[in-house]
Write a protein that holds these residues in place. Structure first.
Motif, short mmCIF file in Angstrom:
data_model
loop_
_atom_site.label_atom_id
_atom_site.label_comp_id
_atom_site.label_asym_id
_atom_site.label_seq_id
_atom_site.Cartn_x
_atom_site.Cartn_y
_atom_site.Cartn_z
N GLU A 54 -9.61 -0.16 -0.32
CA GLU A 54 -10.18 0.55 -1.48
C GLU A 54 -9.10 0.79 -2.48
O GLU A 54 -7.77 1.38 -2.21
N ALA A 55 -9.47 0.16 -3.69
CA ALA A 55 -8.57 0.03 -4.89
C ALA A 55 -8.25 1.73 -5.36
O ALA A 55 -6.92 2.00 -5.64
N SER A 56 -9.05 2.37 -5.17
CA SER A 56 -9.05 3.72 -5.55
C SER A 56 -8.02 4.68 -4.65
O SER A 56 -7.63 5.83 -5.07
N HIS A 57 -7.40 4.16 -3.45
CA HIS A 57 -6.54 4.66 -2.84
C HIS A 57 -5.38 4.45 -2.85
O HIS A 57 -4.35 5.10 -2.29
N SER A 58 -5.03 3.43 -3.74
CA SER A 58 -3.52 3.02 -4.36
C SER A 58 -3.50 2.81 -5.76
O SER A 58 -4.32 2.24 -6.41
N ASN A 59 -2.31 3.14 -6.11
CA ASN A 59 -1.89 2.78 -7.66
C ASN A 59 -1.62 1.40 -7.82
O ASN A 59 -0.68 0.76 -7.52
N THR A 60 -2.70 0.66 -8.08
CA THR A 60 -2.71 -0.73 -7.95
C THR A 60 -1.93 -1.47 -8.90
O THR A 60 -1.18 -2.26 -8.81
N ASP A 61 -1.59 -0.72 -10.12
CA ASP A 61 -0.74 -1.20 -10.99
C ASP A 61 0.82 -1.05 -10.78
O ASP A 61 1.50 -1.94 -10.82
N ARG A 62 0.97 -0.01 -10.11
CA ARG A 62 2.52 0.21 -9.53
C ARG A 62 2.66 -0.96 -8.44
O ARG A 62 3.84 -1.50 -8.34
#
Ligand code: AMP
Ligand code: MG
Length: 340
Positions: free
Chosen positions: A223-231
Motif C-alpha cells: 500500500e503506497a498510502s502506508h509509506s512515504n514513498t518519496d522519502r
C-alpha cells in the motif's frame, strides 16, 4: 499442534500464543473465497471482513479460558459490525463454532469486545488479520498476537497462512509449508522459531549476514498510502541499494527479515505526527530481535510499548539484520522528510 520440545523451550505464554494463533489461522483459509463478499469499510477507511471478526473471537475465547485475568487490546470491536448486523454476525458465529463449539451470538460478540481492554502492566495485543488488503488481493497477511509486560514485548507470534518459508530460496522447503504457510514464534531471550505443524521440528530463524547496502533486499508495504514513498526512494538511492525491493502486505515482512529472506524493513510515515498501532508492530518486532535483528524508530529510538494503543513516542519503524542498522539510520538522517 505444538511440538513438546518447543513448549518446554519457549515457556507457557508462548506455547499458549502459538496454539491460539494456530487454531484461529485455520479459519481464514477455510473462508478465503467468502471473505470478499463480507468486506466493509471502517470509519478510518480501512477494510474489515468476516475473517477479522472470526479470528479475534476465537483468540479472545481461548485467552478468556486460559488467562481469565489478562487484558486483550485488539484492533477490531463489534460496533464495526454495524446495526443491524444480523447476517454477518450469523456467518461469524457459524465459523467460530468450528473452533469453539460452544459459541453463541452473545458469546461471540462478548469475545470480540473482550479486545477493548486498556493497555496496562501486562496485556496481550492482537491484530486478527494484519494486512486485510493482502488477504483480499491474494497476497500476504498475518494473524499477529503479542504479550507485552512493562512496555516490552515478551512473546510474539505471527501466523502467516500464505508464507511458504521466510528464508532465502535455498532454505528447508517443507512440502506441507508450501501449501499451508507457517508460524513464526519468539519468546524474549529464547530465539525465534518457524513451525509448520506440531510433528515437524521447529526451525530456528536467523537474520542474514548482508553488510553491504548495495546488495541488501528491502521490504516495504504494498500500500503506497502506508509509506512515504518519496522519502523511501531518497533513502534507498542514498544507500545505493541495487536489489529490487520485496513488496508485501502485513508483518509477514518481519518473518521474512527474521528468516534472512531480506535485510531491511522500512515504515516511513505518510503524515507528520502519525503513530503506529501497537498490534501492527509488537509481534513482528520481537520476532526480528530474537532472530538477531534490530528494531528502532526512524531516529534510532527503541520501540516503547508502554504508551497505549499507539507507539506515541516513536516515529515510523526501521528493522534490519543489525549489521545494516546504523547505515540505514545515517541514510535516514541524510534524507529528511519533505512532509510539512
Ligand atoms: P502493511 O501491510 O505493512 O502496509 O501494514 C498493514 C497495516 O497498516 C494495517 O493493518 C493497518 O493497521 C496499517 N495502516 C492502515 N492505514 C495506514 C496508514 N495510512 N499508514 C500507516 N499504516 C496504516
Ligand atoms: Mg494491522
Amino acid at each position: 499442534m505444538i511440538s513438546a520440545p518447543l513448549v518446554s523451550q519457549l515457556g507457557r505464554d508462548a506455547a499458549f500464543a502459538l496454539h491460539a494463533v494456530a487454531g484461529a489461522a485455520r479459519l481464514p483459509r477455510a473462508i478465503e473465497s467468502d471473505v470478499a463478499s463480507s468486506a466493509r469499510t471502517k470509519p478510518d477507511a480501512s477494510p474489515v471482513t468476516l475473517a477479522d471478526f472470526v479470528v479475534q473471537a476465537v483468540i479472545a475465547a481461548r485467552l478468556a479460558r486460559q488467562y481469565p485475568d489478562d487484558v486483550l487490546v485488539a484492533e477490531e470491536d463489534a460496533t464495526a459490525l454495524g446495526v443491524p448486523n444480523g447476517d454477518l454476525t450469523d456467518r461469524i458465529v457459524h465459523m467460530v463454532r468450528r473452533e469453539e463449539p460452544g459459541a453463541t451470538r452473545a458469546r461471540v460478540l462478548a469475545w470480540i469486545d473482550r479486545g477493548r481492554g486498556s493497555p496496562g502492566r501486562r496485556f496481550w495485543t492482537l491484530d486478527p488479520i494484519d494486512g486485510t488488503k493482502g488477504l483480499l488481493r491474494g497476497g500476504q497477511y498475518a494473524v499477529a498476537l503479542a504479550l507485552i509486560v512493562d512496555g516490552s514485548v515478551q512473546v510474539g507470534v505471527l501466523g502467516c497462512p500464505r508464507l511458504p518459508w521466510p528464508g532465502r530460496a535455498s532454505a528447508p522447503p517443507e512440502r506441507s509449508s508450501r501449501i499451508h504457510g507457517g508460524f513464526a514464534v519468539a519468546a524474549r531471550g529464547k530465539g525465534t522459531w518457524w513451525t509448520v505443524a506440531g510433528d515437524t521440528p521447529a526451525v530456528r530463524l536467523g537474520v542474514s549476514s548482508v553488510a553491504d547496502p548495495a546488495s541488501a533486499r528491502v521490504l516495504h508495504s504494498v500500500e503506497a498510502s502506508h509509506s512515504n514513498t518519496d522519502r523511501l526512494h531518497d533513502v534507498l538511492a542514498h544507500l545505493g541499494v541495487r536489489e529490487p525491493p520485496l513488496i508485501m502486505d502485513s508483518q509477514a515482512k518481519h518473518a521474512v527479515l527474521a528468516g534472512g529472506g531480506a535485510d531491511i524493513l522500512l515504515r516511513v510515515p505518510t503524515q507528520l505526527g502519525s503513530r503506529e498501532a501497537i498490534w501492527d508492530q509488537a509481534a513482528g518486532s520481537l520476532i526480528v530481535e530474537e532472530a538477531g535483528g534490530r528494531v528502532t524508530d526512524l531516529t534510532g529510538r527503541p520501540l516503547d510499548f508502554s504508551t497505549g494503543r499507539r507507539l506515541a513516542r516513536n516515529e515510523g519503524v526501521v528493522a534490519t539484520n543489525r549489521l545494516l542498522h546504523e547505515t540505514v539510520l545515517a541514510a535516514l538522517r541524510s534524507c529528511p522528510s519533505r512532509l510539512r
